[in-house]
Design a protein around this motif. Sequence first.
Motif, PDB file in Angstrom:
ATOM      1  N   UNK A  38       0.811  -1.218   0.000  1.00 41.00           N
ATOM      2  CA  UNK A  38       0.000   0.000   0.000  1.00 41.00           C
ATOM      3  C   UNK A  38       0.850   1.276   0.000  1.00 41.00           C
ATOM      4  N   UNK A  39       2.155   1.141  -0.263  1.00 39.99           N
ATOM      5  CA  UNK A  39       3.063   2.287  -0.149  1.00 39.99           C
ATOM      6  C   UNK A  39       3.599   2.738  -1.498  1.00 39.99           C
ATOM      7  N   UNK A  40       4.012   3.993  -1.517  1.00 43.94           N
ATOM      8  CA  UNK A  40       4.724   4.524  -2.682  1.00 43.94           C
ATOM      9  C   UNK A  40       6.170   4.026  -2.624  1.00 43.94           C
ATOM     10  N   UNK A  41       6.897   4.225  -3.705  1.00 41.58           N
ATOM     11  CA  UNK A  41       8.300   3.817  -3.732  1.00 41.58           C
ATOM     12  C   UNK A  41       9.091   4.536  -2.643  1.00 41.58           C
ATOM     13  N   UNK A  42       8.882   5.809  -2.472  1.00 39.94           N
ATOM     14  CA  UNK A  42       9.594   6.554  -1.428  1.00 39.94           C
ATOM     15  C   UNK A  42       9.303   5.980  -0.048  1.00 39.94           C
ATOM     16  N   UNK A  43       8.043   5.690   0.220  1.00 41.26           N
ATOM     17  CA  UNK A  43       7.670   5.125   1.521  1.00 41.26           C
ATOM     18  C   UNK A  43       8.307   3.752   1.726  1.00 41.26           C
ATOM     19  N   UNK A  44       8.356   2.958   0.678  1.00 41.48           N
ATOM     20  CA  UNK A  44       8.967   1.628   0.775  1.00 41.48           C
ATOM     21  C   UNK A  44      10.460   1.749   1.066  1.00 41.48           C
ATOM     22  N   UNK A  45      11.135   2.674   0.409  1.00 42.51           N
ATOM     23  CA  UNK A  45      12.564   2.853   0.648  1.00 42.51           C
ATOM     24  C   UNK A  45      12.848   3.263   2.086  1.00 42.51           C
TER      25      UNK A  45
END
Length: 105
Positions: A38-45
């Motif tokens: 459920x996350x954006x790439x930035x949030x995942x990083x």
Amino acid sequence: MPCITLFRVSCRKEIDTLSKMSPTSLKLTFRQIQKGARMSLQEVLVMEYRLSQACMRGHDFYEGVRAVLIDKDQSPKWKPSTLSGVSEQAIEECFSSLGERDLKL
């Protein structure tokens, strides 16, 4: 061999493999997959960075390296040693903000 038998053999192999892994890492990975979906790439990083730091603070990463690369005894002593021994609080703490040390993108 019927398809269902092959499936059972494959499942048994996977269960055997997973039963040798760090219980903490198994729970972290499961939660990571759930959250990351459920996350954006930035949030995942940012999440990945937090998890890497949490693993470096813990016992199991070093124990896995010892068991596989240093002593090569293939017998890690996980702490805790069971899935039920890994508290939800311990898992949640691994996902918590690192404050000033958090990854900034």
